[in-house]
Design a protein around this motif. Structure first.
Motif, PDB file in Angstrom:
ATOM      1  N   THR A  21       0.850  -1.190   0.000  1.00  0.00           N
ATOM      2  CA  THR A  21       0.000   0.000   0.000  1.00  0.00           C
ATOM      3  C   THR A  21       0.884   1.237   0.000  1.00  0.00           C
ATOM      4  O   THR A  21       1.717   1.399   0.891  1.00  0.00           O
ATOM      5  CB  THR A  21      -0.904   0.021   1.247  1.00  0.00           C
ATOM      6  OG1 THR A  21      -1.711  -1.154   1.249  1.00  0.00           O
ATOM      7  CG2 THR A  21      -1.790   1.257   1.273  1.00  0.00           C
ATOM      8  N   VAL A  22       0.718   2.093  -0.990  1.00  0.00           N
ATOM      9  CA  VAL A  22       1.470   3.345  -1.028  1.00  0.00           C
ATOM     10  C   VAL A  22       0.827   4.294  -0.028  1.00  0.00           C
ATOM     11  O   VAL A  22      -0.385   4.504  -0.045  1.00  0.00           O
ATOM     12  CB  VAL A  22       1.475   3.962  -2.439  1.00  0.00           C
ATOM     13  CG1 VAL A  22       2.058   5.371  -2.417  1.00  0.00           C
ATOM     14  CG2 VAL A  22       2.265   3.082  -3.390  1.00  0.00           C
ATOM     15  N   VAL A  23       1.657   4.865   0.846  1.00  0.00           N
ATOM     16  CA  VAL A  23       1.152   5.837   1.819  1.00  0.00           C
ATOM     17  C   VAL A  23       1.557   7.256   1.455  1.00  0.00           C
ATOM     18  O   VAL A  23       0.938   8.206   1.926  1.00  0.00           O
ATOM     19  CB  VAL A  23       1.573   5.492   3.265  1.00  0.00           C
ATOM     20  CG1 VAL A  23       0.931   4.180   3.710  1.00  0.00           C
ATOM     21  CG2 VAL A  23       3.079   5.423   3.412  1.00  0.00           C
ATOM     22  N   SER A  24       2.587   7.397   0.595  1.00  0.00           N
ATOM     23  CA  SER A  24       2.960   8.725   0.122  1.00  0.00           C
ATOM     24  C   SER A  24       3.904   8.625  -1.071  1.00  0.00           C
ATOM     25  O   SER A  24       4.575   7.614  -1.257  1.00  0.00           O
ATOM     26  CB  SER A  24       3.624   9.559   1.227  1.00  0.00           C
ATOM     27  OG  SER A  24       4.889   9.031   1.557  1.00  0.00           O
ATOM     28  N   ALA A  25       3.920   9.701  -1.858  1.00  0.00           N
ATOM     29  CA  ALA A  25       4.860   9.845  -2.973  1.00  0.00           C
ATOM     30  C   ALA A  25       5.174  11.325  -3.094  1.00  0.00           C
ATOM     31  O   ALA A  25       4.281  12.168  -3.019  1.00  0.00           O
ATOM     32  CB  ALA A  25       4.252   9.323  -4.265  1.00  0.00           C
ATOM     33  N   GLU A  26       6.463  11.637  -3.252  1.00  0.00           N
ATOM     34  CA  GLU A  26       6.869  13.040  -3.324  1.00  0.00           C
ATOM     35  C   GLU A  26       7.928  13.214  -4.397  1.00  0.00           C
ATOM     36  O   GLU A  26       8.888  12.454  -4.475  1.00  0.00           O
ATOM     37  CB  GLU A  26       7.414  13.494  -1.973  1.00  0.00           C
ATOM     38  CG  GLU A  26       7.779  14.952  -1.931  1.00  0.00           C
ATOM     39  CD  GLU A  26       8.175  15.416  -0.533  1.00  0.00           C
ATOM     40  OE1 GLU A  26       8.503  16.610  -0.419  1.00  0.00           O
ATOM     41  OE2 GLU A  26       8.162  14.622   0.411  1.00  0.00           O
ATOM     42  N   LEU A  27       7.754  14.249  -5.216  1.00  0.00           N
ATOM     43  CA  LEU A  27       8.697  14.583  -6.265  1.00  0.00           C
ATOM     44  C   LEU A  27       9.873  15.329  -5.674  1.00  0.00           C
ATOM     45  O   LEU A  27       9.696  16.282  -4.914  1.00  0.00           O
ATOM     46  CB  LEU A  27       8.005  15.468  -7.320  1.00  0.00           C
ATOM     47  CG  LEU A  27       8.863  15.941  -8.485  1.00  0.00           C
ATOM     48  CD1 LEU A  27       9.309  14.757  -9.342  1.00  0.00           C
ATOM     49  CD2 LEU A  27       8.084  16.936  -9.325  1.00  0.00           C
ATOM     50  N   ASP A  28      11.087  14.894  -6.026  1.00  0.00           N
ATOM     51  CA  ASP A  28      12.298  15.607  -5.633  1.00  0.00           C
ATOM     52  C   ASP A  28      12.555  16.643  -6.710  1.00  0.00           C
ATOM     53  O   ASP A  28      12.892  16.298  -7.837  1.00  0.00           O
ATOM     54  CB  ASP A  28      13.480  14.635  -5.525  1.00  0.00           C
ATOM     55  CG  ASP A  28      14.761  15.314  -5.069  1.00  0.00           C
ATOM     56  OD1 ASP A  28      14.743  16.545  -4.840  1.00  0.00           O
ATOM     57  OD2 ASP A  28      15.783  14.627  -4.937  1.00  0.00           O
ATOM     58  N   ASP A  29      12.337  17.918  -6.379  1.00  0.00           N
ATOM     59  CA  ASP A  29      12.455  18.949  -7.401  1.00  0.00           C
ATOM     60  C   ASP A  29      13.736  19.755  -7.315  1.00  0.00           C
ATOM     61  O   ASP A  29      13.868  20.786  -7.956  1.00  0.00           O
ATOM     62  CB  ASP A  29      11.240  19.872  -7.391  1.00  0.00           C
ATOM     63  CG  ASP A  29      11.041  20.566  -6.062  1.00  0.00           C
ATOM     64  OD1 ASP A  29      11.837  20.351  -5.144  1.00  0.00           O
ATOM     65  OD2 ASP A  29      10.073  21.331  -5.938  1.00  0.00           O
ATOM     66  N   ASP A  30      14.704  19.295  -6.539  1.00  0.00           N
ATOM     67  CA  ASP A  30      15.995  19.973  -6.497  1.00  0.00           C
ATOM     68  C   ASP A  30      17.098  18.968  -6.224  1.00  0.00           C
ATOM     69  O   ASP A  30      16.847  17.809  -5.941  1.00  0.00           O
ATOM     70  CB  ASP A  30      16.006  21.088  -5.448  1.00  0.00           C
ATOM     71  CG  ASP A  30      15.785  20.580  -4.029  1.00  0.00           C
ATOM     72  OD1 ASP A  30      15.317  19.439  -3.868  1.00  0.00           O
ATOM     73  OD2 ASP A  30      16.066  21.321  -3.077  1.00  0.00           O
ATOM     74  N   GLY A  31      18.309  19.410  -6.357  1.00  0.00           N
ATOM     75  CA  GLY A  31      19.447  18.545  -6.082  1.00  0.00           C
ATOM     76  C   GLY A  31      19.736  17.580  -7.219  1.00  0.00           C
ATOM     77  O   GLY A  31      19.181  17.664  -8.307  1.00  0.00           O
ATOM     78  N   GLY A  32      20.596  16.612  -6.936  1.00  0.00           N
ATOM     79  CA  GLY A  32      21.047  15.654  -7.938  1.00  0.00           C
ATOM     80  C   GLY A  32      19.978  14.692  -8.395  1.00  0.00           C
ATOM     81  O   GLY A  32      20.075  14.123  -9.476  1.00  0.00           O
ATOM     82  N   ASP A  33      18.947  14.491  -7.585  1.00  0.00           N
ATOM     83  CA  ASP A  33      17.876  13.565  -7.946  1.00  0.00           C
ATOM     84  C   ASP A  33      16.626  14.284  -8.436  1.00  0.00           C
ATOM     85  O   ASP A  33      15.528  13.727  -8.383  1.00  0.00           O
ATOM     86  CB  ASP A  33      17.509  12.687  -6.736  1.00  0.00           C
ATOM     87  CG  ASP A  33      18.631  11.749  -6.347  1.00  0.00           C
ATOM     88  OD1 ASP A  33      19.413  11.370  -7.237  1.00  0.00           O
ATOM     89  OD2 ASP A  33      18.733  11.404  -5.159  1.00  0.00           O
ATOM     90  N   ALA A  34      16.761  15.503  -8.908  1.00  0.00           N
ATOM     91  CA  ALA A  34      15.595  16.262  -9.373  1.00  0.00           C
ATOM     92  C   ALA A  34      14.830  15.457 -10.408  1.00  0.00           C
ATOM     93  O   ALA A  34      15.407  14.885 -11.319  1.00  0.00           O
ATOM     94  CB  ALA A  34      16.026  17.598  -9.954  1.00  0.00           C
ATOM     95  N   GLY A  35      13.522  15.384 -10.218  1.00  0.00           N
ATOM     96  CA  GLY A  35      12.669  14.617 -11.123  1.00  0.00           C
ATOM     97  C   GLY A  35      12.401  13.212 -10.648  1.00  0.00           C
ATOM     98  O   GLY A  35      11.520  12.540 -11.162  1.00  0.00           O
ATOM     99  N   ALA A  36      13.156  12.751  -9.655  1.00  0.00           N
ATOM    100  CA  ALA A  36      12.923  11.418  -9.097  1.00  0.00           C
ATOM    101  C   ALA A  36      11.803  11.503  -8.060  1.00  0.00           C
ATOM    102  O   ALA A  36      11.512  12.569  -7.518  1.00  0.00           O
ATOM    103  CB  ALA A  36      14.196  10.876  -8.447  1.00  0.00           C
TER     104      ALA A  36
END
Length: 187
Positions: free
Chosen positions: A64-79
């Motif tokens: 069960t997914v309880v959360s998902a968040e976009l990384d919009d900065d740093g080296g993993d931006a877009g992940a």
């Protein structure tokens, strides 16, 4: 149109179609220009949507997914960082790349859950509309940058969703049983 610009337009149109929305196509030379012209700032216009990231995480780590968040900065931006609770109760942090590949899945051994967390998880597990459905429902309001289980003003468990549209960040709730999207705030 050069191939790079054509790919940007195709990716933008595909993302909009998958999210159930519409978008005007503009040829852009770079991510910042594409974001400015499509009104999607703070979100990777070339990356996977929240719904796609959630689906990729669940294929890798069922539960069960309880959360998902976009990384919009740093080296993993877009992940995307997707938190999944497996059927046995184990919690995992799954990182999904902007291309939709699972980069990493780590079991979370630090977090203790209390009775409130267990009640929220039970509500999310029994929900008619899961995190992916909530992301798809809210995508009509803008690019989804975050989705997660939350409590509304009455204390009921809902999906809390953050979107960005025309450089405005808005917060929404999505009902677990009906999928009804309700605006909470806009910045």
């Amino acid at each position: 149109m050069n191939p790079k610009k054509r790919n940007i337009v195709i990716a933008t149109l595909t993302a909009a179609a998958l999210a159930g929305g519409t978008v005007a196509a503009f040829a852009a030379g770079d991510d910042e220009t594409a974001a400015a012209r499509t009104g999607v700032s703070g979100a990777n216009v070339h990356g996977v949507t929240a719904a796609e990231a959630i689906a990729a995480a669940l294929r890798h780590t069922p539960g069960t997914v309880v959360s998902a968040e976009l990384d919009d900065d740093g080296g993993d931006a877009g992940a995307w960082g997707v938190d999944v609770v497996a059927d046995d109760g184990a919690e995992y942090g799954v990182e999904v790349s902007a291309e939709g590949r699972v980069l990493d899945a780590q079991r979370d051994t630090e977090e203790e859950s209390d009775s409130e967390d267990r009640a929220e998880l039970a509500a999310l597990k029994g929900a008619k509309f899961d995190a992916r459905d909530a992301a798809l429902a809210a995508a009509a309001e803008g690019a989804v940058t975050e989705v997660g289980g939350d409590d509304d003003e009455t204390g009921a468990v809902v999906w809390g969703v953050e979107t960005v549209k025309d450089e405005v960040t808005s917060e929404w709730t999505v009902a677990l049983d009906t999928g009804k999207v309700t605006k909470v705030t806009a910045d």
